[in-house]
Design an enzyme around this catalytic site. Structure first.
Site: not given
Ligand code: NDP
Ligand code: GDR
Length: 362
Positions: A132, A134, A160
């Protein structure tokens, strides 16, 4: 012979898009889902029910914190490709649950890598680790690329970071085909409802239909490089199709603030915005002015914040031939459109006297 993939986190946003992508390529797709007291397969039910995917889409109970379970599943499935997408993925929640976050996000990938070794699958199973942006946290260079130093700013990011390096280490130490995709934020209509983009587009739709009055957000000056999840799962697949394992930044190369996202999303439904501070006592949406109040509420601040992220996807473009197809504007428009449909369903239920599900806001 069709390939076999195993996806952890299949019930999440990326898991659902990746499963569909691989099924359409003819893969046999196995997914790990967690036991939950309520059904958690909403995002993949359509794939499970589709007759053309019958026998090709198989779900298993499992958890990244359960070593024996992971070894057994990998032994049975013998995957050609293992996509580790499962994680406690919410940055703010990781400050409340740091130990669990580390267990699932850091030790989880280690357990998978060890399982590949224990089962002597080094030559068969390729592994993708969901890294990520992050990791860059307190950014040391703009834009961020594969060589930019990391400076994680949350328990999530630190977990991560371990996962990133253990993936690199197992590749170097044991010759595993293990890769990191350093993905910047990617969103979609099935994005989790507590991430900021989806929180905003849901609110826009619900304000438009009179189901909600106001929106409360945290740091609206945060800058992110937002892409569409559909584009990003293709990159995940491409990373595992190369001759050599490597790590790649996946991003759009374009940056917007949370404030801009809010403005763009409200513009989609023709509502203007008035920004307010914490003590917003007034009613939110004013039908006379056609403007909605959006408040900044410190309850949504994080103890340490990531202020700015902007990725340089040049390596992915040159080596994988990947570039994003869906623009920021299209992404916001699609998310608002789909949330309007959900809000219409919600409104109908309310009008007919049926109870409507309300979420807990993070
Ligand atoms: P989501 O939160 O939508 O999905 C996470 C998934 O992981 C869900 O299926 C959840 O299950 C499952 N999960 C959580 N904990 C466990 C566990 N202990 N054992 C097995 N399964 C588990 O995330 P995204 O699809 O958005 O992201 C996918 C991956 O990519 C994550 O690892 C995230 O950290 C990473 N990532 C995401 C980004 C983004 O912008 N979306 C950017 C960079 C990295 P359940 O449905 O039951 O909660
Ligand atoms: P992020 O996503 O922390 O970048 O992680 P999120 O959408 O939670 O926050 C993005 C930015 O928005 C600001 N923010 C808020 N965020 C949330 N959730 N709720 C609010 O009300 C709000 N107001 C402002 C946050 O402070 C932040 O700066 C996501 C996840 O998908 C991670 O798993 C992944 O690794 C990174 O993106 C890349």
């Amino acid at each position: 012979m069709s390939k076999t993939a195993l996806i952890t986190g299949i019930t999440g946003q990326d898991g659902a898009y990746l499963a569909e992508f691989l099924l359409n390529k003819g893969y046999r797709v196995h997914g790990v889902k967690r036991r939950s007291s309520l059904c958690n397969t909403d995002r993949i039910d359509h794939l499970y029910e589709a007759s053309q995917h019958k026998d090709h889409f198989i779900l298993h109970y499992g958890d990244l914190t359960d070593t024996a379970n992971l070894i057994r599943l990998i032994k049975e499935i013998q995957p050609d490709e293992l996509y580790n997408l499962a994680a406690q993925s919410h940055v703010k929640v990781s400050f409340d649950s740091p130990e669990y976050t580390a267990n699932a996000n850091a030790l989880g990938p280690l357990r998978l890598l060890e399982a590949i070794r224990i089962l002597h699958l080094e030559q068969k199973t390729r592994m993708y680790q969901a890294s990520t942006s992050e990791l860059y946290g307190l950014v040391q260079e703009i834009p961020q690329k594969e060589t930019t130093p990391f400076y994680p700013r949350s328990p999530y990011a630190v977990s991560k970071l371990y996962a990133y390096w253990i993936t690199v280490n197992y590749r170097e130490a044991y010759n595993l085909f293990a890769c990191n995709g350093i993905l910047f934020n990617h969103e979609s209509p099935i994005r989790g409802e507590t991430f900021v983009t989806r929180k905003i587009t849901r609110a826009v739709a619900r304000v438009k239909l009179g189901l909600q009055k106001q929106v409360r957000l945290g740091n609206i000056d945060a800058l992110r490089d937002w892409g569409h999840a559909k584009d990003y799962v293709e990159a995940q697949w491409l990373i595992l199709q190369q001759d050599r394992p490597d790590d790649y930044v996946i991003a759009t190369g374009e940056q917007h603030s949370v404030r801009e996202f809010v403005e763009r999303a409200f513009a989609e439904v023709g509502i203007g915005i008035e920004w307010r501070g914490q003590g917003m006592e007034e009613e939110g949406f004013d039908a006379n002015t056609g403007r909605c109040l959006v408040a900044v509420d410190p309850i949504h601040y994080r103890p340490t914040e990531v202020e700015t992220l902007l990725g340089d996807p040049a390596k992915a473009k040159n080596k994988l031939g990947w570039s994003p197809k869906i623009s920021f504007r299209e992404l916001v428009a699609e998310m608002v459109r789909e949330d309007l449909r959900s809000a219409q369903r919600e409104l109908l239920c309310e009008q007919k006297g049926f109870p409507v599900k309300r979420g807990f806001e993070v």
